[in-house]
Design a protein around this motif. Structure first.
Motif, PDB file in Angstrom:
ATOM      1  N   GLU A  41     -17.748  23.198  32.274  1.00 51.69           N
ATOM      2  CA  GLU A  41     -17.589  22.169  31.363  1.00 51.69           C
ATOM      3  C   GLU A  41     -19.027  21.742  31.013  1.00 51.69           C
ATOM      4  OE1 GLU A  41     -15.080  18.884  32.501  1.00 51.69           O
ATOM      5  OE2 GLU A  41     -13.356  20.192  32.606  1.00 51.69           O
ATOM      6  N   LYS A  42     -19.894  22.447  31.221  1.00 51.72           N
ATOM      7  CA  LYS A  42     -21.307  21.981  30.686  1.00 51.72           C
ATOM      8  C   LYS A  42     -21.979  22.838  29.564  1.00 51.72           C
ATOM      9  CE  LYS A  42     -26.229  21.343  32.405  1.00 51.72           C
ATOM     10  NZ  LYS A  42     -27.065  21.240  33.433  1.00 51.72           N
ATOM     11  N   LEU A  43     -22.410  22.309  28.481  1.00 49.04           N
ATOM     12  CA  LEU A  43     -22.750  23.256  27.429  1.00 49.04           C
ATOM     13  C   LEU A  43     -23.995  24.088  27.863  1.00 49.04           C
ATOM     14  CD1 LEU A  43     -22.834  24.354  24.611  1.00 49.04           C
ATOM     15  CD2 LEU A  43     -24.266  22.179  24.119  1.00 49.04           C
ATOM     16  N   VAL A  44     -23.971  25.419  28.187  1.00 51.53           N
ATOM     17  CA  VAL A  44     -25.315  26.220  28.410  1.00 51.53           C
ATOM     18  C   VAL A  44     -25.845  27.139  27.312  1.00 51.53           C
ATOM     19  CG1 VAL A  44     -24.554  26.062  30.717  1.00 51.53           C
ATOM     20  CG2 VAL A  44     -23.929  27.746  29.225  1.00 51.53           C
ATOM     21  N   GLY A  45     -25.137  27.330  26.380  1.00 48.76           N
ATOM     22  CA  GLY A  45     -25.849  28.377  25.372  1.00 48.76           C
ATOM     23  C   GLY A  45     -24.881  28.314  24.072  1.00 48.76           C
ATOM     24  N   ILE A  46     -25.216  28.929  22.936  1.00 47.48           N
ATOM     25  CA  ILE A  46     -24.405  28.970  21.966  1.00 47.48           C
ATOM     26  C   ILE A  46     -24.343  30.596  21.459  1.00 47.48           C
ATOM     27  CG2 ILE A  46     -26.054  28.567  20.046  1.00 47.48           C
ATOM     28  CD1 ILE A  46     -24.229  26.921  18.662  1.00 47.48           C
ATOM     29  N   VAL A  47     -23.467  31.027  20.801  1.00 51.91           N
ATOM     30  CA  VAL A  47     -23.156  32.389  20.341  1.00 51.91           C
ATOM     31  C   VAL A  47     -22.778  32.165  18.986  1.00 51.91           C
ATOM     32  CG1 VAL A  47     -22.017  34.510  20.491  1.00 51.91           C
ATOM     33  CG2 VAL A  47     -22.644  33.420  22.436  1.00 51.91           C
ATOM     34  N   PRO A  84     -32.096  27.521  25.005  1.00 55.86           N
ATOM     35  CA  PRO A  84     -31.417  26.181  25.182  1.00 55.86           C
ATOM     36  C   PRO A  84     -30.851  25.894  23.759  1.00 55.86           C
ATOM     37  CG  PRO A  84     -33.645  25.425  24.898  1.00 55.86           C
ATOM     38  CD  PRO A  84     -33.561  27.046  25.172  1.00 55.86           C
ATOM     39  N   VAL A  85     -29.641  24.996  23.774  1.00 58.82           N
ATOM     40  CA  VAL A  85     -29.061  24.724  22.595  1.00 58.82           C
ATOM     41  C   VAL A  85     -29.641  23.612  21.880  1.00 58.82           C
ATOM     42  CG1 VAL A  85     -26.785  24.530  21.596  1.00 58.82           C
ATOM     43  CG2 VAL A  85     -26.846  25.574  23.566  1.00 58.82           C
ATOM     44  N   VAL A  86     -29.711  23.923  20.573  1.00 60.78           N
ATOM     45  CA  VAL A  86     -30.172  22.619  19.690  1.00 60.78           C
ATOM     46  C   VAL A  86     -29.014  21.540  19.445  1.00 60.78           C
ATOM     47  CG1 VAL A  86     -31.242  22.053  17.743  1.00 60.78           C
ATOM     48  CG2 VAL A  86     -32.030  23.853  18.622  1.00 60.78           C
ATOM     49  N   THR A  87     -28.923  20.295  19.848  1.00 64.71           N
ATOM     50  CA  THR A  87     -27.737  19.842  19.711  1.00 64.71           C
ATOM     51  C   THR A  87     -28.343  18.363  18.934  1.00 64.71           C
ATOM     52  OG1 THR A  87     -28.100  18.592  21.730  1.00 64.71           O
ATOM     53  CG2 THR A  87     -26.692  20.439  21.879  1.00 64.71           C
ATOM     54  N   ILE A  88     -27.337  17.600  18.795  1.00 61.48           N
ATOM     55  CA  ILE A  88     -27.624  16.320  17.915  1.00 61.48           C
ATOM     56  C   ILE A  88     -26.320  15.378  18.452  1.00 61.48           C
ATOM     57  CG2 ILE A  88     -26.343  16.673  15.874  1.00 61.48           C
ATOM     58  CD1 ILE A  88     -28.874  15.544  14.126  1.00 61.48           C
ATOM     59  N   GLN A  89     -26.461  13.871  18.037  1.00 61.48           N
ATOM     60  CA  GLN A  89     -25.593  13.081  18.576  1.00 61.48           C
ATOM     61  C   GLN A  89     -24.920  12.541  17.378  1.00 61.48           C
ATOM     62  OE1 GLN A  89     -27.237  10.112  21.244  1.00 61.48           O
ATOM     63  NE2 GLN A  89     -27.437  11.640  22.916  1.00 61.48           N
ATOM     64  N   ALA A  90     -23.546  11.996  17.585  1.00 62.00           N
ATOM     65  CA  ALA A  90     -22.550  12.061  16.411  1.00 62.00           C
ATOM     66  C   ALA A  90     -23.316  10.499  15.700  1.00 62.00           C
ATOM     67  CB  ALA A  90     -21.336  11.407  16.793  1.00 62.00           C
ATOM     68  N   ASP A  91     -24.215   9.579  16.191  1.00 68.88           N
ATOM     69  CA  ASP A  91     -24.599   8.465  15.355  1.00 68.88           C
ATOM     70  C   ASP A  91     -25.846   8.865  14.601  1.00 68.88           C
ATOM     71  OD1 ASP A  91     -26.444   8.692  17.574  1.00 68.88           O
ATOM     72  OD2 ASP A  91     -26.194   6.628  18.271  1.00 68.88           O
ATOM     73  N   PRO A 110     -23.880  21.872  17.977  1.00 66.83           N
ATOM     74  CA  PRO A 110     -23.035  21.019  18.586  1.00 66.83           C
ATOM     75  C   PRO A 110     -23.487  19.631  18.484  1.00 66.83           C
ATOM     76  CG  PRO A 110     -23.369  23.099  19.833  1.00 66.83           C
ATOM     77  CD  PRO A 110     -24.570  23.022  18.660  1.00 66.83           C
ATOM     78  N   VAL A 111     -22.369  18.824  18.619  1.00 67.96           N
ATOM     79  CA  VAL A 111     -22.436  17.452  18.372  1.00 67.96           C
ATOM     80  C   VAL A 111     -22.073  17.010  19.748  1.00 67.96           C
ATOM     81  CG1 VAL A 111     -22.079  15.195  17.510  1.00 67.96           C
ATOM     82  CG2 VAL A 111     -22.354  17.250  15.758  1.00 67.96           C
ATOM     83  N   VAL A 112     -23.006  16.170  20.496  1.00 64.53           N
ATOM     84  CA  VAL A 112     -22.824  15.800  21.925  1.00 64.53           C
ATOM     85  C   VAL A 112     -23.061  14.324  22.161  1.00 64.53           C
ATOM     86  CG1 VAL A 112     -23.536  18.030  22.986  1.00 64.53           C
ATOM     87  CG2 VAL A 112     -25.370  15.985  22.660  1.00 64.53           C
ATOM     88  N   ASP A 113     -22.562  13.757  23.050  1.00 67.21           N
ATOM     89  CA  ASP A 113     -22.481  12.327  23.616  1.00 67.21           C
ATOM     90  C   ASP A 113     -23.603  12.114  24.437  1.00 67.21           C
ATOM     91  OD1 ASP A 113     -21.677  13.018  26.202  1.00 67.21           O
ATOM     92  OD2 ASP A 113     -19.557  12.005  25.823  1.00 67.21           O
ATOM     93  N   THR A 114     -23.983  11.100  25.009  1.00 67.24           N
ATOM     94  CA  THR A 114     -25.162  10.818  25.854  1.00 67.24           C
ATOM     95  C   THR A 114     -25.003  11.703  27.178  1.00 67.24           C
ATOM     96  OG1 THR A 114     -24.017   8.889  26.737  1.00 67.24           O
ATOM     97  CG2 THR A 114     -25.553   8.530  24.954  1.00 67.24           C
ATOM     98  N   THR A 115     -23.782  11.877  27.645  1.00 65.53           N
ATOM     99  CA  THR A 115     -23.819  12.792  28.886  1.00 65.53           C
ATOM    100  C   THR A 115     -23.890  14.139  28.479  1.00 65.53           C
ATOM    101  OG1 THR A 115     -21.361  12.941  28.827  1.00 65.53           O
ATOM    102  CG2 THR A 115     -22.218  10.821  29.620  1.00 65.53           C
TER     103      THR A 115
END
Length: 225
Positions: A41-47, A84-91, A110-115
């Motif tokens: 359940e942890k984001l570890v990569g992207i394809v 590693p994956v480049v992510t951003i938060q919804a706010d 991917p859009v992720v929360d603080t966790t």
């Protein structure tokens, strides 16, 4: 223009121990351009679809269908994914996402929360939708482009002229790129300017010496100055 308002909330993911064949099947059967890869359940990569093409045998291979299927089954997603994956938060804002994607040369995040839990995904298609919505260009109004001195009050003078012509302002966009210091380019998108008033307004704008472009999308009129 917050990301949470434009991101896709339904995200198709793949476990890291799955095979290249599993990923290929998802790309063939779903309308997607990337797959977040999870491990416990942890984001570890992207394809991406590009990663899949690079890792798959070329069309010139001498392998038959069964040999190719067997090969795809032996390649794990973990071995071809990007990290590693480049992510951003919804706010965060859509323009922040666009800036990151442009700088990193990627087509989505991917859009992720603080966790770090995935909440959605934002792609260049979502950014295009946002851009079209906020400019109002899909509703076929009028567009004016100016080269303006970067000083207080100058935009208000032009918006007053639009209002006095019966126009309704939809959006204003500005850019400092490719202009000398002290100037900027400003685009106005408007609605409801009658054709006769539009022609007079163009003349008045042209008389200011600042007008670069005018268009009435409802009539198909476009002119460079």
């Amino acid at each position: 223009m917050l990301i949470k308002e434009w991101m896709s909330r339904t995200v198709i993911t793949l476990e890291s121990d799955k095979s290249l064949k599993d990923a290929l099947k998802l790309f063939q059967t779903r309308v997607i351009s990337m797959l977040p890869v999870l491990k416990k359940e942890k984001l570890v990569g992207i394809v991406t679809d590009g990663d899949i093409k690079k890792a798959s045998p070329s069309d010139a291979t001498t392998l038959d269908k069964f040999e190719m299927t067997s090969l795809l089954d032996t390649v794990t997603i973990e071995s071809v994914m990007s990290k590693p994956v480049v992510t951003i938060q919804a706010d965060h804002t859509v323009d922040e996402a666009a800036g990151i994607m442009l700088a990193k040369g990627i087509s989505g995040m991917p859009v992720v929360d603080t966790t770090g839990k995935i909440q959605g995904i934002i792609t260049k298609s979502d950014i295009f939708r946002c851009f079209v919505s906020f400019t109002g260009v899909s509703n076929k109004g009028q567009v004016f482009a100016f080269k303006l001195r970067d000083k207080p009050g100058i935009i208000k003078n032009l918006t007053d002229m639009i209002r006095n012509s019966g126009g309704r302002l939809v959006s204003i966009m500005t850019s400092y790129d490719d202009f000398e210091k002290g100037f900027r380019k400003v685009f106005f998108h408007t609605f409801d300017i009658d054709p006769d008033k539009f022609d007079r307004l163009v003349e008045n704008f042209y008389g200011t010496g600042n007008l670069l472009y005018a268009a009435d999308l409802s009539k198909g009129f476009r002119r460079m100055f």
